[in-house]
Design a protein around this motif. Structure first.
Motif, PDB file in Angstrom:
ATOM      1  N   THR A  73      29.068  25.906  37.341  1.00 52.92           N
ATOM      2  CA  THR A  73      28.051  25.714  38.388  1.00 52.92           C
ATOM      3  C   THR A  73      28.403  26.404  39.646  1.00 52.92           C
ATOM      4  OG1 THR A  73      27.516  23.521  37.121  1.00 52.92           O
ATOM      5  CG2 THR A  73      26.417  24.103  39.205  1.00 52.92           C
ATOM      6  N   GLY A  74      27.394  27.223  40.076  1.00 54.18           N
ATOM      7  CA  GLY A  74      27.793  27.709  41.340  1.00 54.18           C
ATOM      8  C   GLY A  74      27.829  26.831  42.516  1.00 54.18           C
ATOM      9  N   TRP A  75      28.869  27.091  43.479  1.00 49.12           N
ATOM     10  CA  TRP A  75      29.009  26.174  44.564  1.00 49.12           C
ATOM     11  C   TRP A  75      27.860  25.718  45.152  1.00 49.12           C
ATOM     12  CZ3 TRP A  75      32.824  22.965  45.979  1.00 49.12           C
ATOM     13  CH2 TRP A  75      32.791  22.441  47.266  1.00 49.12           C
ATOM     14  N   ASP A  76      27.115  26.784  45.408  1.00 44.79           N
ATOM     15  CA  ASP A  76      25.715  26.511  46.500  1.00 44.79           C
ATOM     16  C   ASP A  76      24.846  25.500  45.763  1.00 44.79           C
ATOM     17  OD1 ASP A  76      25.128  28.265  44.307  1.00 44.79           O
ATOM     18  OD2 ASP A  76      23.521  29.606  45.666  1.00 44.79           O
ATOM     19  N   GLY A  77      24.893  25.331  44.529  1.00 45.87           N
ATOM     20  CA  GLY A  77      23.889  24.400  44.196  1.00 45.87           C
ATOM     21  C   GLY A  77      24.596  23.019  43.455  1.00 45.87           C
ATOM     22  N   ALA A 140      33.859  33.309  54.998  1.00 46.20           N
ATOM     23  CA  ALA A 140      34.296  32.287  54.262  1.00 46.20           C
ATOM     24  C   ALA A 140      32.951  31.815  53.405  1.00 46.20           C
ATOM     25  CB  ALA A 140      34.552  30.994  55.034  1.00 46.20           C
ATOM     26  N   GLN A 141      33.465  31.187  52.385  1.00 46.31           N
ATOM     27  CA  GLN A 141      32.274  30.761  51.360  1.00 46.31           C
ATOM     28  C   GLN A 141      31.360  29.699  52.333  1.00 46.31           C
ATOM     29  OE1 GLN A 141      33.704  29.178  47.735  1.00 46.31           O
ATOM     30  NE2 GLN A 141      31.569  29.454  46.629  1.00 46.31           N
ATOM     31  N   ALA A 142      29.955  30.116  52.084  1.00 50.04           N
ATOM     32  CA  ALA A 142      29.142  29.177  52.787  1.00 50.04           C
ATOM     33  C   ALA A 142      29.299  27.762  52.360  1.00 50.04           C
ATOM     34  CB  ALA A 142      27.713  29.770  52.548  1.00 50.04           C
ATOM     35  N   ALA A 147      34.501  27.386  55.851  1.00 48.25           N
ATOM     36  CA  ALA A 147      33.627  27.759  56.811  1.00 48.25           C
ATOM     37  C   ALA A 147      33.820  27.221  58.289  1.00 48.25           C
ATOM     38  CB  ALA A 147      32.483  27.956  56.204  1.00 48.25           C
ATOM     39  N   GLN A 148      33.933  25.863  58.393  1.00 51.71           N
ATOM     40  CA  GLN A 148      34.020  25.079  59.334  1.00 51.71           C
ATOM     41  C   GLN A 148      35.322  25.564  60.228  1.00 51.71           C
ATOM     42  OE1 GLN A 148      33.721  21.200  58.336  1.00 51.71           O
ATOM     43  NE2 GLN A 148      31.474  21.476  57.534  1.00 51.71           N
ATOM     44  N   TYR A 162      29.407  33.885  53.286  1.00 43.76           N
ATOM     45  CA  TYR A 162      28.819  34.353  51.905  1.00 43.76           C
ATOM     46  C   TYR A 162      28.575  33.212  50.956  1.00 43.76           C
ATOM     47  CZ  TYR A 162      29.951  39.099  53.987  1.00 43.76           C
ATOM     48  OH  TYR A 162      30.013  39.926  54.656  1.00 43.76           O
ATOM     49  N   ASP A 163      27.641  33.399  49.939  1.00 38.08           N
ATOM     50  CA  ASP A 163      27.413  32.446  48.931  1.00 38.08           C
ATOM     51  C   ASP A 163      28.344  32.342  48.046  1.00 38.08           C
ATOM     52  OD1 ASP A 163      24.845  31.913  49.849  1.00 38.08           O
ATOM     53  OD2 ASP A 163      24.014  33.394  48.184  1.00 38.08           O
ATOM     54  N   SER A 164      29.645  33.559  47.827  1.00 35.84           N
ATOM     55  CA  SER A 164      30.613  33.185  47.020  1.00 35.84           C
ATOM     56  C   SER A 164      32.022  33.719  47.728  1.00 35.84           C
ATOM     57  CB  SER A 164      30.434  33.871  45.639  1.00 35.84           C
ATOM     58  OG  SER A 164      30.442  35.476  46.141  1.00 35.84           O
ATOM     59  N   PHE A 165      32.908  33.001  47.266  1.00 38.94           N
ATOM     60  CA  PHE A 165      34.192  33.557  47.663  1.00 38.94           C
ATOM     61  C   PHE A 165      34.620  34.884  47.492  1.00 38.94           C
ATOM     62  CE2 PHE A 165      38.738  34.342  47.915  1.00 38.94           C
ATOM     63  CZ  PHE A 165      39.134  33.998  49.150  1.00 38.94           C
ATOM     64  N   SER A 166      33.942  35.560  46.420  1.00 39.60           N
ATOM     65  CA  SER A 166      34.289  36.932  45.881  1.00 39.60           C
ATOM     66  C   SER A 166      33.516  38.069  46.888  1.00 39.60           C
ATOM     67  CB  SER A 166      33.750  37.153  44.521  1.00 39.60           C
ATOM     68  OG  SER A 166      32.514  36.969  44.304  1.00 39.60           O
ATOM     69  N   ALA A 167      32.404  37.376  47.497  1.00 37.40           N
ATOM     70  CA  ALA A 167      31.774  38.345  48.325  1.00 37.40           C
ATOM     71  C   ALA A 167      32.358  38.307  49.655  1.00 37.40           C
ATOM     72  CB  ALA A 167      30.331  38.146  48.758  1.00 37.40           C
ATOM     73  N   SER A 168      32.977  37.456  50.000  1.00 34.71           N
ATOM     74  CA  SER A 168      33.831  37.346  51.337  1.00 34.71           C
ATOM     75  C   SER A 168      35.103  38.374  51.178  1.00 34.71           C
ATOM     76  CB  SER A 168      34.494  35.991  51.488  1.00 34.71           C
ATOM     77  OG  SER A 168      33.414  34.815  51.745  1.00 34.71           O
TER      78      SER A 168
END
Length: 248
Positions: A73-77, A140-142, A147-148, A162-168
């Motif tokens: 499951t994606g982290w954002d959800g 960082a991943q959102a 991120a904090q 970013y929504d994913s670490f890979s995007a970061s």
């Protein structure tokens, strides 16, 4: 290994080794963002979800008589999906925070994790003070404690989440940012993956206790805490830390 950025939480262990919890062989679905080796990832050879969190959950279930099915499951959800009943708990390197405890329940901590900063090899001499003074940018991943931590170092205006670490990581490689705040438990894996390009140059930032996540009021938490006590007391958890990070 002195620079290991993950350590067992030093908590009081019950001396009684009799375990009463028994979930009757129940199958529990476990939500996990399987993009964070060695905590959890998908083995390309077998297409199976593997990692430290998987082994911890399975070791606990061996003590309290349950079975598991991991669900990517994606982290954002992931927390919304837990709340909606898509699975029974989350095991995904989740930091225990006061804010999160308002909406979900946690097991007792099973490890403590320290954040680190991933950089391009050419920039690895940069210090935290230089990041602050020179207006450097971090990613960082959102919606993570990473991120904090990044905001605490360079200010919110200099953090791109970013929504994913890979995007970061892609942003770092493209020089859109100067560093990525990374979950320290994953640091060695990313150094290996991007060897020669990226390096974990700053370590041992803020530390977070990690816990398993349940819906508010879930009665299974007590059983999981009992199982967690058992794998701490008999050395199983030490052995798993050694397996993944090379020390007890």
């Amino acid at each position: 290994m002195k620079k290991l950025v993950i350590a067992l939480l030093l908590s009081a262990l019950a001396s009684n080794t009799t375990h009463a919890a028994d979930l009757g062989g129940k199958l529990l679905k476990v939500g996990s963002d399987t993009t964070s080796p060695p905590m959890e990832s998908v083995d390309p050879a077998t297409n199976q979800i593997v990692g430290f969190d998987v082994d911890v959950i399975n070791a606990i279930c061996a003590r309290i008589n349950c079975q598991t099915e991991f669900v990517t499951t994606g982290w954002d959800g992931i927390f919304a999906a837990l709340d909606q009943g898509n699975f029974d708990l989350v095991a995904s390197g989740v930091s225990i925070t006061d804010e999160r405890k308002k909406a979900m329940d946690f097991s007792e901590p099973y490890i403590v994790n320290s954040q680190a900063v991933l950089m391009r090899v050419a920039d690895q001499g940069l210090s935290i003070d230089e990041f602050k003074a020179k207006g450097k940018k971090l990613s960082a991943q959102a919606n993570t404690t990473d991120a904090q931590v990044a905001e605490g170092i360079v200010g919110k205006e200099n953090v791109i989440a970013y929504d994913s670490f890979s995007a970061s990581v892609i942003a770092l490689k493209n020089k859109d940012v100067d560093g990525v705040v990374i979950n320290g438990a994953n640091a060695a894996a990313y150094e290996r993956e991007f060897a020669g390009e990226l390096v974990v140059a700053i370590r041992d930032l803020e530390s977070d206790p990690l816990g398993l996540v349940f819906r508010k009021g879930d009665p299974n938490i007590a059983a999981f805490n009992e199982g967690l006590h058992a794998i701490k007391a008999d050395g199983t958890l030490d052995g798993l830390v050694g397996k993944y990070w090379g020390q007890k």
